[in-house]
Write a protein that holds these residues in place. Sequence first.
Motif, mmCIF file in Angstrom:
data_model
loop_
_atom_site.group_PDB
_atom_site.id
_atom_site.type_symbol
_atom_site.label_atom_id
_atom_site.label_comp_id
_atom_site.label_asym_id
_atom_site.label_seq_id
_atom_site.Cartn_x
_atom_site.Cartn_y
_atom_site.Cartn_z
ATOM 1 N N THR A 1 -10.625 6.745 -6.184
ATOM 2 C CA THR A 1 -11.190 7.846 -5.411
ATOM 3 C C THR A 1 -11.036 7.571 -3.925
ATOM 4 O O THR A 1 -11.303 6.461 -3.456
ATOM 5 N N LEU A 2 -10.616 8.585 -3.212
ATOM 6 C CA LEU A 2 -10.562 8.535 -1.758
ATOM 7 C C LEU A 2 -11.931 8.964 -1.235
ATOM 8 O O LEU A 2 -12.381 10.081 -1.505
ATOM 9 N N GLU B 1 0.825 -1.208 0.000
ATOM 10 C CA GLU B 1 0.000 0.000 0.000
ATOM 11 C C GLU B 1 0.859 1.258 0.000
ATOM 12 O O GLU B 1 0.508 2.259 -0.619
ATOM 13 N N GLN B 2 1.988 1.216 0.696
ATOM 14 C CA GLN B 2 2.912 2.348 0.625
ATOM 15 C C GLN B 2 3.429 2.505 -0.799
ATOM 16 O O GLN B 2 3.556 3.625 -1.306
ATOM 17 N N ALA B 3 3.749 1.386 -1.443
ATOM 18 C CA ALA B 3 4.243 1.441 -2.820
ATOM 19 C C ALA B 3 3.179 2.027 -3.745
ATOM 20 O O ALA B 3 3.479 2.843 -4.626
ATOM 21 N N ARG C 1 -12.309 5.395 3.150
ATOM 22 C CA ARG C 1 -12.195 4.216 2.296
ATOM 23 C C ARG C 1 -11.232 4.530 1.151
ATOM 24 O O ARG C 1 -11.382 5.515 0.440
ATOM 25 N N TRP C 2 -10.232 3.667 0.992
ATOM 26 C CA TRP C 2 -9.213 3.848 -0.046
ATOM 27 C C TRP C 2 -8.798 2.467 -0.548
ATOM 28 O O TRP C 2 -8.586 1.548 0.238
ATOM 29 N N ALA C 3 -8.716 2.341 -1.868
ATOM 30 C CA ALA C 3 -8.327 1.069 -2.478
ATOM 31 C C ALA C 3 -9.251 -0.062 -2.031
ATOM 32 O O ALA C 3 -8.810 -1.167 -1.716
ATOM 33 N N ASP C 4 -10.552 0.264 -1.994
ATOM 34 C CA ASP C 4 -11.580 -0.724 -1.632
ATOM 35 C C ASP C 4 -11.418 -1.252 -0.212
ATOM 36 O O ASP C 4 -11.892 -2.345 0.107
ATOM 37 N N GLN C 5 -10.764 -0.504 0.621
ATOM 38 C CA GLN C 5 -10.588 -0.908 2.011
ATOM 39 C C GLN C 5 -10.941 0.253 2.940
ATOM 40 O O GLN C 5 -10.689 1.416 2.615
ATOM 41 N N VAL C 6 -11.520 -0.071 4.082
ATOM 42 C CA VAL C 6 -11.753 0.938 5.115
ATOM 43 C C VAL C 6 -10.491 1.061 5.949
ATOM 44 O O VAL C 6 -9.980 0.070 6.482
ATOM 45 N N LEU C 7 -9.963 2.277 6.024
ATOM 46 C CA LEU C 7 -8.711 2.511 6.741
ATOM 47 C C LEU C 7 -8.978 2.901 8.193
ATOM 48 O O LEU C 7 -9.963 3.570 8.504
#
Length: 459
Positions: free
Chosen positions: A274-275, A231-233, A286-292
């Motif tokens: 989209t963020l 995710e950092q990459a 939600r970012w990259a289809d994940q809830v942060l």
Amino acid sequence: MLREAVDGAELDGAPHEIVRNAQALAATYTQTGQYVHALHWTGYALRQYDNNRLGDWQRRLAVLNEWIYTSLLSGRLDGLGALLAEAETQLATGAPQVFSLFTTTLADHALVSGDPLRALRAYERARQGQPRTHQGWYSVQVVRALLELGRPDQALREAEEAYALTQHEARTYARWSTLALGMAQADLAPYRAAPLLEDALQAFEQPLKADSLVRAAAYLAHAQLRLQAPEQARATMARAEPLTRELGDSGRLLLGGPSPMFAPVWQLLAPPRTLHLKLLGAAEVRWADQVLKVQPRHLEMLALLSLSPEGLSGERFATLLYRDESVARSSLKAGLSRLRDLVPVASQPYRLLAPVGADYLEVMALLQAGRVPEALRRYTGPLLPASDAPGIVEYRELLHESLRQAVLGWRDPTLLDELAVKLHDDLEVWEAALARLDEAHPRWALAASRVRQLRAAYA
């Protein structure tokens, strides 16, 4: 300004100035990642030179060098071989700087054509006789060829020497050897490479140098993948994504590393995501289809950045975020460093590098469009109600009052009642709702009771 300079030279009928100004414009397009634009403008400058039979052949060689380099970056390679062969015969009598730059471009062509050994020899020839302060720039090219040849240990020695020779110089020179050392260590020692490449990435963001920034981002993302931090990459490559849109396959090969090794890096450049921010009443990112999982301070940072798509200076950002100015700057940098582990954020100015969808932005947009009922339904509570960040407080109050006045002006009893419930203890809204509700309405008794309670409380 450069476009106006080209126009002025054309009006004056000054072909030398047309070529010079068009070349400068092309170089600026290259610096900003618009490689195809740069290619067109260098092509125009070359035609102007040839059509007017100008005698400054070193100027032509410099323009041709820019045209070939942007051809390599954009992947438009047709006819390059013949042009390079023709121009190479003129290099021996050229000025040293022109010789060096063009020899480097010859090496770039050899590298993307599958001849890294020839590229290495040309890079080494180009740096001969160059001043010590320039060794960092040339070491980047040499390291790239050595990595393609599978000689990482030699690449590391070259980079370490350039780093030792230039790190006490001005940032303009030192950033190149920082990049070279990060490139050499990205696969061998990614934990050491990452901070170097992050420094290089920031150094090439301001002033912007697109091709070098992309190179730094690609190697940093490679190091992060080696460190099991995908995710950092992905966030790193998102920072560079706008500058990669006109890169061809040859440009990716030139600015990245060996194809098999760097294929996962380029695959990170998926279509922009989209963020999604839901910060009204509650908080969800939600970012990259994940809830942060996001800390409250980072939620505030995200909200403030989303409210300033053009970007924020460090001073302005700190003013909006912190009440205590004595800790603002150091805390801001530390917070941004951690935020970048989650989502892509650029520097100077600070800005989000992804499209943003936010419930508070949608509510304000609906209000501005006069779609009050939709805005009210979308409003689920105040923006980050626990936050005392000055910028958040200001926008929270602006949104609250904008919605409140819009519904009061709408004078619809159902909307007034809905707003009264959402705002809970706003006496004026409850009184407006009560005044509009018929006594037979099932909500009238609740509105009347609430008005009595609030009047008593205020009294």
